[in-house]
Design a protein around this motif. Structure first.
Motif, PDB file in Angstrom:
ATOM      1  N   ALA A   1      48.872  39.235  57.523  1.00 27.31           N
ATOM      2  CA  ALA A   1      49.196  37.986  56.813  1.00 27.31           C
ATOM      3  C   ALA A   1      47.988  37.049  56.759  1.00 27.31           C
ATOM      4  N   LYS A   2      47.138  37.103  57.785  1.00 31.91           N
ATOM      5  CA  LYS A   2      45.971  36.214  57.836  1.00 31.91           C
ATOM      6  C   LYS A   2      44.684  36.910  57.391  1.00 31.91           C
ATOM      7  N   ALA A   3      44.805  37.968  56.597  1.00 28.90           N
ATOM      8  CA  ALA A   3      43.611  38.640  56.065  1.00 28.90           C
ATOM      9  C   ALA A   3      42.776  37.634  55.279  1.00 28.90           C
ATOM     10  N   LYS A   4      41.457  37.731  55.415  1.00 31.57           N
ATOM     11  CA  LYS A   4      40.572  36.769  54.727  1.00 31.57           C
ATOM     12  C   LYS A   4      40.488  37.028  53.228  1.00 31.57           C
ATOM     13  N   ASN A   5      40.622  38.309  52.835  1.00 32.29           N
ATOM     14  CA  ASN A   5      40.498  38.653  51.412  1.00 32.29           C
ATOM     15  C   ASN A   5      41.787  39.312  50.927  1.00 32.29           C
ATOM     16  N   LEU A   6      42.843  38.516  50.849  1.00 34.35           N
ATOM     17  CA  LEU A   6      44.151  39.056  50.427  1.00 34.35           C
ATOM     18  C   LEU A   6      44.136  39.641  49.011  1.00 34.35           C
ATOM     19  N   PRO A   7      43.480  38.984  48.036  1.00 34.40           N
ATOM     20  CA  PRO A   7      43.485  39.576  46.691  1.00 34.40           C
ATOM     21  C   PRO A   7      42.911  40.997  46.671  1.00 34.40           C
ATOM     22  N   ALA A   8      41.767  41.196  47.337  1.00 36.08           N
ATOM     23  CA  ALA A   8      41.145  42.529  47.347  1.00 36.08           C
ATOM     24  C   ALA A   8      41.977  43.521  48.153  1.00 36.08           C
ATOM     25  N   ALA A   9      42.585  43.053  49.256  1.00 35.97           N
ATOM     26  CA  ALA A   9      43.427  43.943  50.070  1.00 35.97           C
ATOM     27  C   ALA A   9      44.613  44.450  49.269  1.00 35.97           C
TER      28      ALA A   9
ATOM     29  N   ASP B   1      51.481  34.930  48.713  1.00 34.93           N
ATOM     30  CA  ASP B   1      50.256  34.849  47.935  1.00 34.93           C
ATOM     31  C   ASP B   1      49.294  33.812  48.502  1.00 34.93           C
ATOM     32  N   SER B   2      48.934  33.981  49.762  1.00 34.96           N
ATOM     33  CA  SER B   2      47.969  33.083  50.380  1.00 34.96           C
ATOM     34  C   SER B   2      46.647  33.192  49.625  1.00 34.96           C
ATOM     35  N   THR B   3      45.964  32.088  49.473  1.00 36.50           N
ATOM     36  CA  THR B   3      44.684  32.123  48.766  1.00 36.50           C
ATOM     37  C   THR B   3      43.604  31.444  49.604  1.00 36.50           C
ATOM     38  N   ASP B   4      42.350  31.817  49.320  1.00 36.88           N
ATOM     39  CA  ASP B   4      41.213  31.147  49.946  1.00 36.88           C
ATOM     40  C   ASP B   4      40.006  31.337  49.043  1.00 36.88           C
ATOM     41  N   ASP B   5      38.824  31.288  49.583  1.00 40.17           N
ATOM     42  CA  ASP B   5      37.613  31.391  48.766  1.00 40.17           C
ATOM     43  C   ASP B   5      37.470  32.739  48.081  1.00 40.17           C
ATOM     44  N   SER B   6      38.229  33.728  48.553  1.00 45.74           N
ATOM     45  CA  SER B   6      38.114  35.068  47.958  1.00 45.74           C
ATOM     46  C   SER B   6      38.991  35.208  46.707  1.00 45.74           C
ATOM     47  N   GLN B   7      39.672  34.153  46.294  1.00 47.12           N
ATOM     48  CA  GLN B   7      40.588  34.224  45.156  1.00 47.12           C
ATOM     49  C   GLN B   7      39.835  34.073  43.835  1.00 47.12           C
ATOM     50  N   GLY B   8      39.960  35.093  42.976  1.00 48.90           N
ATOM     51  CA  GLY B   8      39.372  35.016  41.641  1.00 48.90           C
ATOM     52  C   GLY B   8      40.456  34.759  40.616  1.00 48.90           C
ATOM     53  N   LYS B   9      40.095  34.848  39.331  1.00 48.55           N
ATOM     54  CA  LYS B   9      41.068  34.630  38.257  1.00 48.55           C
ATOM     55  C   LYS B   9      41.945  35.857  38.094  1.00 48.55           C
ATOM     56  N   THR B  10      43.235  35.625  37.893  1.00 48.57           N
ATOM     57  CA  THR B  10      44.138  36.751  37.673  1.00 48.57           C
ATOM     58  C   THR B  10      44.212  37.086  36.184  1.00 48.57           C
TER      59      THR B  10
ATOM     60  N   LYS C   1      45.812  40.623  33.391  1.00 46.59           N
ATOM     61  CA  LYS C   1      46.627  41.850  33.355  1.00 46.59           C
ATOM     62  C   LYS C   1      45.973  42.962  34.156  1.00 46.59           C
ATOM     63  N   SER C   2      44.674  43.117  34.010  1.00 48.63           N
ATOM     64  CA  SER C   2      43.968  44.198  34.707  1.00 48.63           C
ATOM     65  C   SER C   2      43.574  43.808  36.134  1.00 48.63           C
ATOM     66  N   ASN C   3      43.728  42.536  36.466  1.00 45.22           N
ATOM     67  CA  ASN C   3      43.362  42.048  37.799  1.00 45.22           C
ATOM     68  C   ASN C   3      44.490  41.138  38.310  1.00 45.22           C
ATOM     69  N   PRO C   4      45.666  41.753  38.585  1.00 41.13           N
ATOM     70  CA  PRO C   4      46.866  40.954  38.879  1.00 41.13           C
ATOM     71  C   PRO C   4      46.758  40.062  40.111  1.00 41.13           C
ATOM     72  N   PHE C   5      45.884  40.419  41.054  1.00 43.77           N
ATOM     73  CA  PHE C   5      45.799  39.632  42.292  1.00 43.77           C
ATOM     74  C   PHE C   5      44.579  38.713  42.328  1.00 43.77           C
ATOM     75  N   GLY C   6      43.731  38.807  41.280  1.00 41.64           N
ATOM     76  CA  GLY C   6      42.557  37.942  41.238  1.00 41.64           C
ATOM     77  C   GLY C   6      41.469  38.351  42.209  1.00 41.64           C
ATOM     78  N   VAL C   7      41.072  39.630  42.158  1.00 43.55           N
ATOM     79  CA  VAL C   7      39.974  40.096  43.026  1.00 43.55           C
ATOM     80  C   VAL C   7      38.690  39.378  42.625  1.00 43.55           C
ATOM     81  N   GLN C   8      37.987  38.865  43.603  1.00 40.61           N
ATOM     82  CA  GLN C   8      36.735  38.128  43.371  1.00 40.61           C
ATOM     83  C   GLN C   8      35.555  39.088  43.514  1.00 40.61           C
ATOM     84  N   LYS C   9      34.745  39.207  42.438  1.00 46.65           N
ATOM     85  CA  LYS C   9      33.551  40.061  42.520  1.00 46.65           C
ATOM     86  C   LYS C   9      32.613  39.555  43.606  1.00 46.65           C
ATOM     87  N   ASN C  10      31.900  40.476  44.211  1.00 44.51           N
ATOM     88  CA  ASN C  10      30.923  40.176  45.270  1.00 44.51           C
ATOM     89  C   ASN C  10      31.563  39.648  46.558  1.00 44.51           C
ATOM     90  N   SER C  11      32.892  39.758  46.657  1.00 43.27           N
ATOM     91  CA  SER C  11      33.533  39.402  47.938  1.00 43.27           C
ATOM     92  C   SER C  11      33.452  40.605  48.875  1.00 43.27           C
TER      93      SER C  11
END
Length: 480
Positions: free
Chosen positions: A362-370, A47-56, A58-68
């Motif tokens: 593993a080094k994807a910049k937007n892991l939550p969205a991926a 669960d690597s995180t960076d600036d693309s990490q939003g709030k997790t 139930k409906s957004n288990p990985f924390g997808v960040q809007k406008n990423s």
């Protein structure tokens, strides 16, 4: 062209029944209700995180960040890439995430420099002739363990994990050292293909024995038609025939001996000897389509579409790959590999499983969205989008809406799958040991050009097995 593909399903069931059930929903076949095998599991996560990490949530288990932003690379081969564009549109609508889309056949050329620089895309369909081998990426620590995606709640039924909505056994092809690091998304069968129209005109019946297959090749040759076409520049395809013959002749034990790097996998194997000698007989008797050894996959397939050969070996991406080259009345048909004498598996047995590996670096910049993108790939909605755009079934159980009608070739794979039942098999050495796979393909290339004989092919194939067995990492992969 499609992709090649720890097997705790013994490679027998591989979700046949789920495919049948789903096909029944499409109105293609009629079958009684059946019980299903249980899916295999795997552990781990990242669960690597960076600036693309939003709030997790139930409906957004990985924390997808809007406008990423999401960087998507798709192998644009047999299935095209329109399906991915449809997915990306849906993803943007739901999450407000914009995608950079690249559709290409040059996966290694475009992506190897990016992996090396530590700047890979977020999600990749790593397939085709220029695929970056999954085992190499895994050994270099460049792939995300997909356990977090597979253990997340299913979009269609949040009470279930994603992995429990997939056809049993289909995760196996993406396993390295007991971790799922690639999602083989498309339900695939491999074997022989022919034109129903040509066969009807010539009075040929689908050959169930190798002798009957050779008889059709002989008749075709006498009429100026090639017997067997293969995609000569990519000997992966002729290995479909060789390896199918070995598995059907010697049964699952002969197949597992190769995957398990047995010292008698090839040299000393009666099944391997019979399989390679059978293919060489086609070469010796001049039953190959003239020129096929020097052609690419699409060149050979297009000549076959022009009725210049009776048969061709391929996986079930063939129909979609050849849409523009296939005459409307061609009536594309799939069939299992015919039987050699005293074969342990029945004629109906087919190589089947999952193909087309999707990976998250593993080094994807937007892991939550991926991760969320991959979770949505395994929803009924996106599985249906894929079936509509790519004329193929996915690994999602009951994953296609009933209003989607499949084309003749794909429909014939559904019929063959029903006939096979649990008589399916699937090699894993191509995923586990890419260097060994390439060495065997190189030997097959020499064999088809008559530069070596079957005995030498067996020696070279065994040498590739023995070399691989010396690698200590090989002990981490095993089939029971």
């Amino acid at each position: 062209m499609g992709s090649n593909s720890a097997a705790n399903n013994g490679s027998t069931g591989v979700g046949r029944r789920d495919l049948i059930k789903r096909s029944a929903a499409l109105g293609l076949i009629s079958v009684p209700t059946m019980s299903f095998l249980s899916a295999c599991a795997s552990g781990g996560g990242d669960d690597s995180t960076d600036d693309s990490q939003g709030k997790t949530s139930k409906s957004n288990p990985f924390g997808v960040q809007k406008n990423s932003k999401l960087d998507v690379v798709i192998f644009k081969g047999g299935y095209g890439d329109d399906y991915a564009k449809a997915w990306e549109t849906s993803f943007q609508k739901k999450w407000g995430v914009t995608s950079t889309h690249t559709g290409t056949q040059e996966i290694t050329g475009k992506l190897q420099p990016r992996f090396n620089a530590g700047n890979p895309p977020d999600i990749v369909d790593d397939s085709g002739a220029q695929q970056i081998p999954i085992d190499v990426l895994h050994k270099n620590g460049q792939l995300l363990d997909l356990a977090a995606v597979l253990d997340a709640p299913s979009i269609d039924d949040p009470s279930k994990k994603v992995r429990d909505t997939l056809i049993p056994g289909t995760l196996d092809a993406g396993m390295q050292e007991n971790k799922v690091v690639a999602l083989n998304y498309i339900y695939t069968v491999w074997g022989l293909w022919y034109s129903g129209k040509l066969f009807k005109e010539k009075g040929w019946e689908e050959p169930k024995t190798w002798a009957d297959f050779l008889a059709i090749c002989k008749d075709a040759k006498s009429q100026g038609i090639g017997g067997l076409a293969h995609q000569g520049k990519y000997p992966y395809y002729i290995n479909v025939a060789i390896m199918d013959l070995i598995a059907k002749k010697g049964g699952l034990d002969a197949m597992k001996a190769i995957d398990n790097l047995d010292p008698k996998a090839f040299v000393g194997s009666e099944a391997a000897q019979a399989g390679v000698e059978a293919i060489y007989e086609v070469v010796e008797k001049g039953y190959l389509m003239p020129g096929t050894n020097g052609l690419t996959h699409t060149e050979s397939q297009t000549r076959w579409n022009q009725y210049k050969a009776a048969f061709i070996t391929c996986g079930s991406w063939l129909e979609n790959e050849q849409l523009k080259q296939t005459p409307d009345d061609f009536d594309m048909k799939f069939m299992p590999m015919p039987l050699l004498p005293d074969s342990k598996l029945p004629y109906e047995a087919i190589r089947a499983g999952s193909g087309e590996p999707f990976i998250i670096p593993a080094k994807a910049k937007n892991l939550p969205a991926a991760k969320e993108f991959m979770r949505m790939m395994l929803s009924r909605e996106w599985s249906t989008l894929f079936a509509k755009e790519a004329n193929s079934l996915t690994i999602v159980k009951d994953g296609v809406d009933t209003n989607v009608q499949l084309r003749p070739g794909t429909q014939s794979t559904v019929v063959a799958s029903k006939a096979a039942g649990d008589n399916t098999f699937r090699y894993l050495y191509t995923e586990w040991y890419s260097e060994m796979g390439t060495a065997i393909e190189n030997a097959s290339n020499e064999l088809m050009a008559k530069r070596i004989q079957p005995k030498e092919w067996l020696k070279r194939a065994q040498a590739a097995v023995d070399k691989q067995a010396k690698d200590p990492a090989s002990k981490k992969n095993h089939r029971d």
